[in-house]
Design an enzyme around this catalytic site. Structure first.
Site, PDB file in Angstrom:
ATOM      1  N   GLU A  51      22.858  -5.889 -21.096  1.00 10.23           N
ATOM      2  CA  GLU A  51      23.538  -7.432 -21.283  1.00 10.23           C
ATOM      3  C   GLU A  51      22.531  -7.855 -22.287  1.00 10.23           C
ATOM      4  O   GLU A  51      21.726  -9.185 -22.030  1.00 10.23           O
ATOM      5  CB  GLU A  51      23.698  -8.383 -20.141  1.00 10.23           C
ATOM      6  CG  GLU A  51      25.095  -7.545 -19.317  1.00 10.23           C
ATOM      7  CD  GLU A  51      25.277  -8.498 -18.526  1.00 10.23           C
ATOM      8  OE1 GLU A  51      25.527  -9.657 -18.980  1.00 10.23           O
ATOM      9  OE2 GLU A  51      26.041  -7.997 -17.385  1.00 10.23           O
TER      10      GLU A  51
ATOM     11  N   GLY B 102       0.986  -1.294   0.060  1.00  9.00           N
ATOM     12  CA  GLY B 102      -0.258  -0.542   0.184  1.00  9.00           C
ATOM     13  C   GLY B 102       0.777   1.086  -0.326  1.00  9.00           C
ATOM     14  O   GLY B 102       1.509   1.290  -0.962  1.00  9.00           O
TER      15      GLY B 102
HETATM   16  C1  LIG Z   1      22.818   1.104 -15.627  1.00 10.59           C
HETATM   17  C2  LIG Z   1      23.423   0.553 -17.068  1.00 10.59           C
HETATM   18  C3  LIG Z   1      24.322  -0.141 -16.992  1.00 10.59           C
HETATM   19  C4  LIG Z   1      25.222  -1.037 -17.968  1.00 10.59           C
HETATM   20  N1  LIG Z   1      26.412  -1.302 -18.456  1.00 10.59           N
HETATM   21  C5  LIG Z   1      26.997  -1.754 -19.401  1.00 10.59           C
HETATM   22  C6  LIG Z   1      28.564  -2.176 -19.017  1.00 10.59           C
HETATM   23  O1  LIG Z   1      28.722  -2.136 -18.498  1.00 10.59           O
HETATM   24  N2  LIG Z   1      28.740  -2.598 -20.064  1.00 10.59           N
HETATM   25  C7  LIG Z   1      28.384  -2.246 -21.671  1.00 10.59           C
HETATM   26  O2  LIG Z   1      29.202  -2.305 -22.767  1.00 10.59           O
HETATM   27  N3  LIG Z   1      27.073  -2.263 -21.421  1.00 10.59           N
HETATM   28  C8  LIG Z   1      26.202  -1.137 -20.455  1.00 10.59           C
HETATM   29  N4  LIG Z   1      24.899  -0.811 -20.600  1.00 10.59           N
HETATM   30  C9  LIG Z   1      24.710  -1.237 -22.293  1.00 10.59           C
HETATM   31  C10 LIG Z   1      23.322  -1.455 -22.069  1.00 10.59           C
HETATM   32  O3  LIG Z   1      24.196  -3.484 -22.520  1.00 10.59           O
HETATM   33  C11 LIG Z   1      22.738  -1.268 -23.578  1.00 10.59           C
HETATM   34  O4  LIG Z   1      21.686   0.130 -22.752  1.00 10.59           O
HETATM   35  C12 LIG Z   1      21.855  -2.363 -23.776  1.00 10.59           C
HETATM   36  O5  LIG Z   1      22.079  -2.890 -25.089  1.00 10.59           O
HETATM   37  C13 LIG Z   1      20.604  -1.574 -24.882  1.00 10.59           C
HETATM   38  O6  LIG Z   1      20.749  -0.422 -26.171  1.00 10.59           O
HETATM   39  P1  LIG Z   1      20.903   1.174 -26.044  1.00 10.59           P
HETATM   40  O7  LIG Z   1      20.235   2.082 -24.821  1.00 10.59           O
HETATM   41  O8  LIG Z   1      21.714   1.320 -26.696  1.00 10.59           O
HETATM   42  O9  LIG Z   1      19.246   0.929 -27.057  1.00 10.59           O
HETATM   43  P2  LIG Z   1      18.914   0.503 -28.573  1.00 10.59           P
HETATM   44  O10 LIG Z   1      19.758  -0.366 -29.083  1.00 10.59           O
HETATM   45  O11 LIG Z   1      18.834   1.536 -29.477  1.00 10.59           O
HETATM   46  O12 LIG Z   1      16.943   0.557 -28.409  1.00 10.59           O
HETATM   47  C14 LIG Z   1      16.093   0.599 -28.043  1.00 10.59           C
HETATM   48  C15 LIG Z   1      14.610   0.141 -27.227  1.00 10.59           C
HETATM   49  O13 LIG Z   1      14.791  -0.214 -29.117  1.00 10.59           O
HETATM   50  C16 LIG Z   1      14.683  -2.339 -29.002  1.00 10.59           C
HETATM   51  N5  LIG Z   1      15.299  -2.858 -30.335  1.00 10.59           N
HETATM   52  C17 LIG Z   1      16.289  -2.767 -31.116  1.00 10.59           C
HETATM   53  N6  LIG Z   1      17.123  -3.216 -32.125  1.00 10.59           N
HETATM   54  C18 LIG Z   1      15.737  -4.290 -31.854  1.00 10.59           C
HETATM   55  C19 LIG Z   1      15.765  -4.852 -33.144  1.00 10.59           C
HETATM   56  N7  LIG Z   1      16.468  -5.224 -34.189  1.00 10.59           N
HETATM   57  N8  LIG Z   1      14.677  -6.147 -33.086  1.00 10.59           N
HETATM   58  C20 LIG Z   1      13.543  -4.991 -31.621  1.00 10.59           C
HETATM   59  N9  LIG Z   1      13.474  -4.278 -31.200  1.00 10.59           N
HETATM   60  C21 LIG Z   1      14.683  -3.567 -31.617  1.00 10.59           C
HETATM   61  C22 LIG Z   1      15.428  -2.707 -27.317  1.00 10.59           C
HETATM   62  O14 LIG Z   1      15.155  -3.377 -27.642  1.00 10.59           O
HETATM   63  C23 LIG Z   1      14.625  -1.397 -26.895  1.00 10.59           C
HETATM   64  O15 LIG Z   1      13.678  -1.352 -26.423  1.00 10.59           O
HETATM   65  C24 LIG Z   1      24.081  -0.629 -19.713  1.00 10.59           C
HETATM   66  C25 LIG Z   1      22.874   0.291 -19.804  1.00 10.59           C
HETATM   67  C26 LIG Z   1      22.620   0.982 -18.200  1.00 10.59           C
HETATM   68  C27 LIG Z   1      21.247   1.612 -18.487  1.00 10.59           C
END
Ligand SMILES: Cc1cc2nc3c(=O)[nH]c(=O)nc-3n(C[C@H](O)[C@H](O)[C@H](O)COP(=O)(O)OP(=O)(O)OC[C@H]3O[C@@H](n4cnc5c(N)ncnc54)[C@H](O)[C@@H]3O)c2cc1C
Length: 380
Positions: A363, A339
């Site tokens: 990841e 709540g």
């Molecule tokens: C707190 C935090 C810690 C992190 N730690 C690390 C780290 O230690 N090392 C590291 O390398 N990265 C790290 N990341 C990065 C993380 O892995 C990425 O944010 C993630 O892989 C998504 O990439 P993006 O943010 O560029 O989103 P985008 O790739 O731009 O995606 C945006 C949206 O589009 C969707 N999308 C994209 N492509 C497709 C497709 N082909 N089909 C369907 N949907 C799709 C995605 O699912 C998402 O909903 C971290 C991120 C955060 C927020």
């Protein structure tokens, strides 16, 4: 499949549970509020053998199996997902990758200290323009003979400031696309390497997430992991294992929220009886418990396949996809069961709800896990 836990595995789980209760719980709310990295607690995790759990003892690790890793990750994530993501990155993405693909010199120089938790590692794949599409690396590693000249920016790097060793993916030969990417070990303090701004996040606020800048950083050739052009395969292979860690983190966030909800439901009274006596609350708890058990079995199955040296890529993607959804759903319901008290910090569930969200993103987002799973189904 056998999921009977051995005495050793149970002892690991109990040790992680005790550590989380005694050392992580005090101060977790303040660390979240002030975005404070749990440095002292991570040091203790190293001393207890949680930072290099699966690494061979000859390289400073604990020599445990992946099932034990799942159990420890669940317990630590129940209390502090900021500490557990540091543990997951160090274990799965840095230590495991170095042990499997690094050469003896790299293992002696870096792995032994990382596995003992004396230093922390970071895994640097994402960039401002390369997240899910990790092949679009804009960071470059120009081949200069006995060193690489590294230039570019990495985004969202977990352990971004607290790490001493960074595994950085960078493009050496764009004409070869992803086969031209290398994985390089970069040390903090190398000239031209700058740790950028700290992200102000919704959840896992104790984890230090930073952007990193590389300006003409000279990285010795000896610091390349594997053959020339192996970097992308290295990243994908380590991320497969990393997903077991994040799936277990999601599992822990969910089971932590359920434990708090059960205790609260027994104690809180409404309409002359405990809310646990109202069937609507009982059914929420039943759904939570069933879904959490299913998530746990998926995590253990992926870990068991990894321990058996079988292909676990689909299993780890399924575990992460399912457990992260369970974490999100369970924590939202946990706030509901609490709540108004669920909406304030003292009761922990609002933090767990904020922490849960990231497990559907990093990841590999949930959408990317579905691509991995469906690709596996359709490949033959
Ligand atoms: C707190 C935090 C810690 C992190 N730690 C690390 C780290 O230690 N090392 C590291 O390398 N990265 C790290 N990341 C990065 C993380 O892995 C990425 O944010 C993630 O892989 C998504 O990439 P993006 O943010 O560029 O989103 P985008 O790739 O731009 O995606 C945006 C949206 O589009 C969707 N999308 C994209 N492509 C497709 C497709 N082909 N089909 C369907 N949907 C799709 C995605 O699912 C998402 O909903 C971290 C991120 C955060 C927020």
């Amino acid at each position: 499949m056998k999921f009977d836990l051995t005495e050793e595995q149970l002892a690991v789980r109990d040790a992680a549970r005790d550590f989380a209760q005694n050392e992580l719980l005090p101060g977790v709310i303040e660390r979240d509020e002030h975005q404070k990295f749990p440095a002292e607690q991570v040091k203790m995790m190293g001393e207890l053998g949680f930072m290099g759990m699966m690494v061979d003892p000859k390289y400073g690790g604990s020599g445990m199996d992946s099932v034990s890793y799942v159990l420890a990750m669940e317990e630590i994530s129940k209390i502090d997902a900021s500490a557990s993501v540091c543990m997951s990155v160090n274990n799965s993405l840095v230590c495991w990758g170095l042990e499997k693909y690094g050469n003896e010199e790299q293992k002696q120089k870096y792995l032994t200290r990382l596995a003992k938790g004396e230093i922390i590692g970071a895994f640097c794949l994402s960039e401002p323009e390369a997240g899910s599409d990790a092949t679009s690396q804009r960071t470059t590693a120009e081949d200069k003979g006995d060193y690489y000249l590294l230039n570019g920016t990495k985004n969202w790097i977990t352990n971004g400031n607290s790490a001493s060793v960074y595994i950085v993916m960078a493009q050496t030969d764009a004409s070869k696309a992803h086969k031209g990417i290398n994985a390089l070990i970069v040390e903090k303090g190398m000239e031209g390497f700058v740790v950028g701004k700290k992200e102000n996040k919704l959840g896992i606020r104790g984890s230090d997430t930073h952007s990193l800048m590389f300006q003409d950083v000279k990285v010795p050739k000896a610091n390349r992991i594997g053959d020339d052009g192996f970097g992308f395969s290295f990243a994908m292979s380590t991320l497969n294992g990393g997903r077991i860690g994040i799936a277990s983190q999601a599992l822990g966030i969910a089971s932590g929220a359920m434990e708090l909800s059960i205790a609260y439901a027994k104690e809180r009274k409404a309409f002359g009886k405990s809310i646990a006596e109202h069937q609507a609350i009982q059914f929420k708890l039943a759904d939570m418990a069933t879904e959490i058990e299913a998530a746990r079995l998926l995590c253990l199955r992926a870990a068991q396949l990894k321990d058996q040296k079988a292909d676990f890529s689909q299993a780890s993607a399924m575990a992460k996809l399912f457990a992260s959804d369970v974490a999100m759903k369970t924590t939202v319901e946990a706030v509901q069961i609490h709540g108004g008290y669920g909406y304030v910090k003292e009761y922990h569930v609002e933090r767990l709800m904020r922490d849960a969200k990231i497990t559907q993103i990093y990841e590999g987002t949930s959408e990317i896990q579905k691509i991995v799973i469906s690709r596996g189904l359709l490949k033959n």
